[in-house]
Design an enzyme around this catalytic site. Structure first.
Site: not given
Length: 136
Positions: A14-17, A19
């Site tokens: 995932t990314d920082a969010g 997602i």
């Protein structure tokens, strides 16, 4: 036949969010394609060892519809849709329960191991792939 492959989304995907990072769908799709070939009794290592050729991604058409998130379980459905002399077209559909997440159309080319040049799909493999999609 439609092959089903499930995986859980981990933090590294995932990314920082939280997602799934867009490029990771390609890695997930690769795993699902490898398992679909293995289920056919045609693992990629066998193609390399017995025939000196391999499948390489020639083209990908990817349509993002909804994001997958951290800790979700997603299902990838892989279906062979066309087998040519040196190419195979595969559709892959990512699902979270009944939510469609991503749809891919992947064109694989058969290439010689030594020089990477195009090669015909070995006859026994072409028969397996065609029979799987109902093509004669």
């Amino acid at each position: 036949m439609i092959h089903h492959y499930e995986l859980r989304v981990y933090y590294q995907d995932t990314d920082a969010g939280g997602i799934v990072y867009h490029a990771n769908y390609l890695a997930f799709a690769e795993r699902a394609r490898a398992e679909a070939l293995r289920a056919l009794g045609a693992p990629h290592t066998q193609l390399v060892a017995e025939h000196g050729v391999m499948f390489v991604v020639h083209r990908v058409n990817l349509h993002y519809q909804r994001p997958a998130r951290l800790d979700e379980v997603i299902r990838i459905e892989t279906e062979i849709t066309k087998v040519g002399g040196a190419t195979v077209t595969i559709n892959q559909h990512f699902w979270r329960d009944s939510d469609s997440l991503v749809v891919l159309e992947v064109a694989l080319g058969c290439a010689r191991l030594g020089d990477g040049r195009p090669a015909r799909i070995p006859a026994d493999w072409a028969r397996r792939l065609k029979s799987e999609k109902g093509q004669t």
